[in-house]
Design a protein around this motif. Structure first.
Motif, mmCIF file in Angstrom:
data_model
loop_
_atom_site.group_PDB
_atom_site.id
_atom_site.type_symbol
_atom_site.label_atom_id
_atom_site.label_comp_id
_atom_site.label_asym_id
_atom_site.label_seq_id
_atom_site.Cartn_x
_atom_site.Cartn_y
_atom_site.Cartn_z
ATOM 1 N N ALA A 291 -16.175 -7.272 0.717
ATOM 2 C CA ALA A 291 -14.884 -7.116 1.448
ATOM 3 C C ALA A 291 -13.583 -7.726 0.905
ATOM 4 C CB ALA A 291 -15.230 -7.726 3.003
ATOM 5 N N ASP A 292 -13.749 -8.845 0.485
ATOM 6 C CA ASP A 292 -12.685 -9.675 -0.012
ATOM 7 C C ASP A 292 -12.220 -9.014 -1.603
ATOM 8 O OD1 ASP A 292 -12.555 -11.029 2.073
ATOM 9 O OD2 ASP A 292 -13.062 -13.050 1.185
ATOM 10 N N PHE A 293 -13.201 -8.738 -2.155
ATOM 11 C CA PHE A 293 -12.756 -7.906 -3.745
ATOM 12 C C PHE A 293 -11.952 -6.845 -3.333
ATOM 13 C CE2 PHE A 293 -13.420 -4.017 -5.944
ATOM 14 C CZ PHE A 293 -12.721 -4.489 -7.033
ATOM 15 N N MET A 294 -12.384 -5.788 -2.247
ATOM 16 C CA MET A 294 -11.505 -4.608 -1.779
ATOM 17 C C MET A 294 -10.140 -5.120 -1.319
ATOM 18 S SD MET A 294 -14.623 -2.112 -0.734
ATOM 19 C CE MET A 294 -14.998 -3.323 0.555
ATOM 20 N N ALA A 295 -10.151 -6.005 -0.340
ATOM 21 C CA ALA A 295 -9.203 -6.630 0.350
ATOM 22 C C ALA A 295 -8.248 -6.990 -0.641
ATOM 23 C CB ALA A 295 -9.322 -7.393 1.372
ATOM 24 N N ALA A 296 -8.278 -7.608 -1.743
ATOM 25 C CA ALA A 296 -7.481 -8.277 -2.786
ATOM 26 C C ALA A 296 -7.115 -7.153 -3.898
ATOM 27 C CB ALA A 296 -8.331 -9.388 -3.477
ATOM 28 N N THR A 297 -7.382 -5.761 -3.655
ATOM 29 C CA THR A 297 -6.754 -4.799 -4.550
ATOM 30 C C THR A 297 -5.491 -4.206 -4.333
ATOM 31 O OG1 THR A 297 -8.125 -3.059 -3.596
ATOM 32 C CG2 THR A 297 -9.110 -4.044 -5.458
ATOM 33 N N ARG A 298 -4.868 -3.806 -5.420
ATOM 34 C CA ARG A 298 -3.510 -3.275 -5.008
ATOM 35 C C ARG A 298 -3.497 -1.926 -4.498
ATOM 36 N NH1 ARG A 298 0.668 -5.410 -9.825
ATOM 37 N NH2 ARG A 298 0.068 -7.648 -9.690
ATOM 38 N N ALA A 299 -2.575 -1.463 -4.040
ATOM 39 C CA ALA A 299 -2.433 0.009 -3.640
ATOM 40 C C ALA A 299 -2.471 0.608 -4.748
ATOM 41 C CB ALA A 299 -1.297 0.158 -2.526
ATOM 42 N N PRO A 300 -2.959 2.107 -4.533
ATOM 43 C CA PRO A 300 -2.740 2.996 -5.977
ATOM 44 C C PRO A 300 -1.182 3.150 -6.028
ATOM 45 C CG PRO A 300 -4.576 3.742 -4.224
ATOM 46 C CD PRO A 300 -3.781 2.730 -3.732
ATOM 47 N N GLY A 301 -0.792 3.335 -7.215
ATOM 48 C CA GLY A 301 0.686 3.386 -7.435
ATOM 49 C C GLY A 301 1.030 4.867 -7.698
ATOM 50 N N ARG A 302 2.189 5.255 -7.717
ATOM 51 C CA ARG A 302 2.509 6.593 -8.175
ATOM 52 C C ARG A 302 2.374 6.986 -9.818
ATOM 53 N NH1 ARG A 302 6.128 9.581 -4.585
ATOM 54 N NH2 ARG A 302 5.804 11.227 -6.038
ATOM 55 N N GLN A 303 2.220 8.153 -10.105
ATOM 56 C CA GLN A 303 2.363 8.767 -11.306
ATOM 57 C C GLN A 303 3.749 8.225 -11.769
ATOM 58 O OE1 GLN A 303 3.084 12.790 -11.876
ATOM 59 N NE2 GLN A 303 2.348 12.860 -13.758
ATOM 60 N N ASN A 304 3.882 7.676 -13.051
ATOM 61 C CA ASN A 304 5.084 7.087 -13.676
ATOM 62 C C ASN A 304 5.399 7.561 -15.215
ATOM 63 O OD1 ASN A 304 7.348 5.262 -14.075
ATOM 64 N ND2 ASN A 304 6.097 3.637 -14.481
ATOM 65 N N PRO A 305 6.320 8.270 -15.341
ATOM 66 C CA PRO A 305 7.577 8.656 -14.466
ATOM 67 C C PRO A 305 7.043 9.690 -13.633
ATOM 68 C CG PRO A 305 8.038 9.599 -16.662
ATOM 69 C CD PRO A 305 6.907 8.540 -16.849
ATOM 70 N N ILE A 306 8.090 9.797 -12.408
ATOM 71 C CA ILE A 306 7.491 10.746 -11.515
ATOM 72 C C ILE A 306 8.403 12.065 -12.043
ATOM 73 C CG2 ILE A 306 7.744 11.766 -8.981
ATOM 74 C CD1 ILE A 306 7.688 8.809 -8.362
ATOM 75 N N PRO A 307 7.623 13.130 -12.143
ATOM 76 C CA PRO A 307 8.217 14.416 -12.833
ATOM 77 C C PRO A 307 9.269 15.060 -11.675
ATOM 78 C CG PRO A 307 5.924 14.602 -12.945
ATOM 79 C CD PRO A 307 6.049 13.345 -12.178
ATOM 80 N N ALA A 308 10.309 15.776 -12.459
ATOM 81 C CA ALA A 308 11.202 16.332 -11.409
ATOM 82 C C ALA A 308 10.385 17.268 -10.416
ATOM 83 C CB ALA A 308 11.928 16.999 -12.348
ATOM 84 N N ALA A 309 9.535 18.215 -10.933
ATOM 85 C CA ALA A 309 8.945 19.071 -9.944
ATOM 86 C C ALA A 309 8.278 18.241 -8.639
ATOM 87 C CB ALA A 309 7.724 19.839 -10.810
#
Ligand code: HEC
Ligand code: HEC
Length: 437
Positions: free
Chosen positions: A285-303
């Motif tokens: 439980a603590d491992f999962m609770a200590a993970t960051r949120a999924p971030g966006r594609q980088n860079p974010i395409p214009a489309a």
């Protein structure tokens, strides 16, 4: 004299009331921050979100990992990651029926804790009164067993059959820290015809106190510790105090010869129960609770940027809610069993889900924790991190975003029709947006 007294009183009252009235807004606004995100690239060391101590990577030749002995938050991220990644053996209590040997086998890519693209199998039948009834021996049909004699086989009376794709657990500590009220307010703001259903489910570590469910395809759990206790038994066959069954009963094996009790002492299970004292469960439980949120594609395409506006305009955002703010640090959650830690409190996240159940015509007929009404409902799939997968929907049987949208009916019919009414270019933009999440 009297007037002066009143004036003083009024001034005094205002002086006391003003800061009390202003403080929460000023403080609240000032302290809300974007949650830390991971770039979803295994080569980057950016998974830890600062909940608890980081610790140092485990080298078993030097020292065994230490589980969080003093309760949630008392261990280190590196110890917990190691325990989450361990493979269980028969001596540890693996099986007798099980799906895989370790959490990380199914929550593995692109980073530990995230996806795999394999599926689980659930089954049951429909009674005369229309109610769902579990397959004899339980609705989860395990993929594996430690002995070929107890490999599970369903019979032809089990007409309700469902595959369920693995879900990512990245950022789930933030989801755990969303208050019931925030989830309820969000659902209440949805138009009547599309309104999601939230259900209260038991939190095992709080004596089954009820809390709004949010984890799993059926929103069947509210706390990461309860989900982990359940998964340790149901995925790996390890009985534990948080498995929902008291820690002393294995899942019976549903075979062609009938249901076989495989619990210790049986010829199939050499290990006394509970097979885990509960500390591994807290480590998971603590491992999962200590993970960051999924971030966006980088860079974010214009489309994708263009598609984001369209996504909102055509009503996808009604269920795929883009933003939640977690409860403030110190808030008591999980029926009193956990307090929101500083690293997870007052954080803004973008899960693109309302964590509520909806009938969009894809319901799998299975009932878990929520009432019979949930048979035809599925939790809105959180879209964060979806670009890392090429199998979609709860059954993993859809392989393009376009086709996933076409499977939206029922409460999502208007949104699907609005999507289909867009120009080809705008439809491509919406898909580019989804694939940037
Ligand atoms: C055999 C593959 C498999 C293994 C092993 C496995 N899981 Fe899962 N996990 C799944 C699947 C499939 C789901 C979706 C289950 C559902 O809702 O029906 C899931 C869902 C979850 C979720 C809910 C995520 C969310 O955001 O809704 C959590 C938490 C979780 N697993 C934790 C664990 C832990 C902890 C372990 C180890 C004890 C574990 N899992 C082992 C397959 C697996
Ligand atoms: C009424 C609520 C609702 C609306 C509106 C809605 N969705 Fe969904 N969406 C869901 C639910 C519920 C699921 C999970 C269904 C399943 O797996 O059976 C889902 C699943 C998805 C998936 C697959 C996710 C995965 O993890 O595989 C995608 C992609 C998606 N939706 C995109 C959209 C887009 C784009 C729109 C707008 C055109 C939209 N949705 C509108 C409720 C909704």
């Amino acid at each position: 004299m009297k007037l002066l007294k009143i004036l003083v009183l009024v001034l005094f009252a205002t002086a006391v009331a003003l800061p009390m009235w202003m403080a929460p807004t000023v403080e609240g606004q000032g302290s809300i921050q974007e949650a830390l995100t991971t770039d979803m690239d295994a080569k980057t060391d950016d998974l830890f979100n600062n909940f608890g101590a980081r610790g140092t990577p485990i080298d078993e030749c030097v020292a065994e990992p230490e589980p969080p002995a003093a309760g949630r938050g008392s261990g280190t991220f590196e110890d917990n990651l190691f325990i989450f990644s361990e493979r269980e053996t028969i001596e540890d209590g693996l099986g007798p029926t099980y799906n895989d040997t370790g959490c990380v086998e199914c929550h593995q890519f692109p980073d530990s804790g995230a996806f795999a693209q394999n599926m689980e199998f659930r089954a049951g039948s429909v009674a005369n009164n229309g109610n769902f009834v579990d397959n004899p021996g339980g609705n989860l049909i395990h993929a594996r067993a430690t002995d070929s004699d107890i490999v599970e086989h369903i019979n032809t009376a089990q007409t309700v059959k469902s595959f369920r794709l693995v879900l990512s657990t990245l950022g789930d500590g933030f989801v755990e820290c969303i208050s019931n009220t925030s989830l309820q307010n969000n659902v209440n703001s949805q138009p009547q015809g599309q309104r999601g259903t939230l259900t209260n489910v038991p939190v095992v570590e709080a004596n089954n106190a009820l809390r709004v469910g949010r984890f799993g395809w059926k929103a069947q759990h509210a706390s990461l510790q309860s989900f982990s206790g359940d998964a340790y038994l149901n995925e790996m066959g390890i009985t534990n105090p948080f498995d929902g069954g008291g820690g002393n009963t294995e899942n019976p094996a549903s075979t062609a010869d009938g249901v076989i009790d495989v619990t210790f002492p049986s010829p199939f299970d050499p290990v006394e129960d509970p097979e885990d004292d509960g500390l591994d469960v807290i480590a998971f439980a603590d491992f999962m609770a200590a993970t960051r949120a999924p971030g966006r594609q980088n860079p974010i395409p214009a489309a994708a940027r263009r598609g984001e506006d369209r996504f909102r305009q055509i009503g996808c955002e009604v269920c795929h809610t883009d933003t939640f703010v977690t409860a403030s640090p110190g808030t008591s959650i999980n029926g009193g069993a956990f307090r929101v830690p500083a690293a997870l409190g007052n954080k803004r996240i973008h899960p693109f889900s309302d964590f509520a159940l909806h009938n969009i015509g894809t319901g799998d007929g299975i009932v878990q924790n929520a009432g019979q009404g949930s048979a035809n409902q599925i939790r809105t799939a959180p879209l964060w991190g979806i670009r890392a997968r090429n199998r979609l929907m709860h059954d993993g049987l859809t392989v393009t975003i376009f086709d996933a949208i076409q499977r939206h009916a029922g409460q999502a019919t208007a949104a699907r029709n609005a999507f289909n009414g867009l120009s080809a270019g705008s439809r491509a933009d919406v898909i580019a947006f989804v694939l940037s999440l």
